[in-house]
Write an enzyme that holds these catalytic residues in place. Structure first.
Site, short mmCIF file in Angstrom:
data_model
loop_
_atom_site.label_atom_id
_atom_site.label_comp_id
_atom_site.label_asym_id
_atom_site.label_seq_id
_atom_site.Cartn_x
_atom_site.Cartn_y
_atom_site.Cartn_z
N PHE A 145 -12.04 -1.91 4.38
CA PHE A 145 -11.10 -1.15 5.19
C PHE A 145 -11.20 -1.54 6.66
O PHE A 145 -12.21 -1.28 7.31
CB PHE A 145 -11.38 0.35 5.04
CG PHE A 145 -10.77 0.96 3.80
CD1 PHE A 145 -10.63 0.23 2.65
CD2 PHE A 145 -10.35 2.28 3.81
CE1 PHE A 145 -10.07 0.79 1.50
CE2 PHE A 145 -9.80 2.85 2.68
CZ PHE A 145 -9.64 2.11 1.53
N LYS B 256 -9.48 1.52 -9.52
CA LYS B 256 -10.08 1.69 -8.20
C LYS B 256 -11.24 2.67 -8.26
O LYS B 256 -11.10 3.79 -8.77
CB LYS B 256 -9.04 2.19 -7.19
CG LYS B 256 -8.00 1.16 -6.83
CD LYS B 256 -6.98 1.71 -5.84
CE LYS B 256 -7.53 1.80 -4.44
NZ LYS B 256 -6.49 2.21 -3.46
N GLU C 124 -6.48 4.77 -8.99
CA GLU C 124 -7.75 5.32 -8.55
C GLU C 124 -8.36 6.33 -9.52
O GLU C 124 -7.67 7.19 -10.07
CB GLU C 124 -7.55 6.01 -7.20
CG GLU C 124 -8.82 6.31 -6.46
CD GLU C 124 -8.84 5.68 -5.08
OE1 GLU C 124 -9.90 5.73 -4.44
OE2 GLU C 124 -7.81 5.14 -4.66
N THR D 59 -13.08 0.18 -3.70
CA THR D 59 -12.44 0.62 -2.48
C THR D 59 -13.40 1.38 -1.57
O THR D 59 -14.57 1.53 -1.89
CB THR D 59 -11.20 1.47 -2.84
OG1 THR D 59 -10.44 1.75 -1.66
CG2 THR D 59 -11.59 2.77 -3.52
N ASP E 141 0.85 -1.19 0.00
CA ASP E 141 0.00 0.00 0.00
C ASP E 141 0.89 1.24 0.00
O ASP E 141 1.01 1.95 1.00
CB ASP E 141 -0.90 -0.02 1.24
CG ASP E 141 -2.04 0.99 1.14
OD1 ASP E 141 -2.19 1.62 0.09
OD2 ASP E 141 -2.77 1.14 2.14
#
Length: 317
Positions: free
Chosen positions: A173, A127, A91, A151, A17
């Protein structure tokens, strides 16, 4: 002695990440993931100076800050794709989280930018925020052969809708869920009682029991205890700091999750059901909105940085 990181790699695909090239080279994850916050950090590194200069010059010619943001984002992703053997997640602008058509268009732009660099769509995950509109965009993109990573996922309703859409991968998450409950209750949780860990375990169990092929990738960890409690999950995306801690620990790592035989079917979740279930979940509603706002804030910082560079004099010929 074998490190916990090496033990984890035998039961889970490890994803970094980060946009930190040196960290990725050192820790050798299978995949990498980026977001506006990570891109903002990455372009401040000396390794990206030439990429920033090229993107700014292209933006100066086009007069389009958005194009520069896409170019820089893809530059970071392309560097990562040259190191990891697997996928790089990239993203879509958070401002498009409630616009299905615009999200699809931006995703196609990102894929095209990678392909110009010789990186095929089979190496990239797009994403998208797990809003109803983002999930619908993913459904269409998957049919075009563009795999998606949904996400900012905090609830079973989001997980079910993503599965219905045929999303390639979801990123529930962990840490942000725990943050919310810790603040709301004042409690301190163990790895086994951690609400974020329990949420991912429920989603994982539901997917496996119902034969859902969408990959579950736990994300947003606050400590190695949360990671260890999800050992065996399909994938886990982990910060360099926590990867380093796992690499330095030679204790025994127990596998906590393993797939069960499919024994159920899941009915598709209608839009009204999705919106109601999400509305009834205060934590998921608040954290989804907060996550979108935070990603947007970092995009604005990135755009401001680019705007300042575009105002600076052009380099002498």
């Amino acid at each position: 002695m074998t490190s916990k990181l090496d033990q984890l790699r035998k039961m889970t695909v490890v994803v970094a990440d980060t946009g930190d090239i040196d960290a990725v080279r050192k820790l050798q994850p299978q995949d990498c993931t980026t977001n506006p916050s990570l891109v903002l950090k990455a372009i401040g590194l000396s390794a990206f100076e030439s990429h920033v200069a090229k993107a700014v010059e292209a933006g100066r010619a086009a007069g389009d800050i958005g194009a520069v943001v896409t170019e820089l984002t893809v530059a970071v992703g392309a560097e990562l794709a040259g190191i990891v053997p697997g996928r790089v997640s990239t993203e879509v602008d958070a401002r498009l989280s409630f616009d299905t058509e615009a999200s699809k268009a931006k995703a196609r732009d990102i894929i095209a930018a990678y392909e110009k660099r010789g990186i095929g769509r089979d190496r990239i995950l797009i994403k998208l925020a797990s809003t109803w509109e983002g999930i619908r965009a993913a459904e269409a993109l998957q049919k075009e052969g563009i795999d998606c990573n949904l996400t900012l996922l905090f609830s079973m309703a989001q997980a079910r809708a993503c599965a219905d859409a045929g999303a390639f991968l979801i990123s529930p998450f962990v840490g942000r869920i725990t943050d919310w409950y810790s603040k709301a209750t004042g409690e301190t949780y163990t790895s086994e009682t951690d609400p974020g860990v329990q949420s991912v375990r429920r989603i994982y169990a539901h997917y496996k029991e119902c034969g859902i092929e969408t990959v579950v990738m736990g994300a947003s960890f606050r400590n190695t205890g949360q990671i260890e409690a999800l050992a065996g999950c399909d994938r886990l995306t982990i910060s360099p700091q926590l990867l380093g801690e796992l690499d330095a620990d030679t204790g025994t790592l127990e596998q906590k999750l393993s797939p069960a035989a499919a024994s159920c079917t899941a009915e598709p979740l209608a839009e009204t059901e999705f919106r109601w279930e999400l509305n009834e979940d205060a934590m998921a509603t608040e954290k989804l909105a907060e996550g979108i706002r935070n990603f947007h804030a970092d995009t604005l910082k990135l755009e401001k940085l680019i705007a300042e560079k575009l105002k600076s004099p052009e380099p002498a010929a």
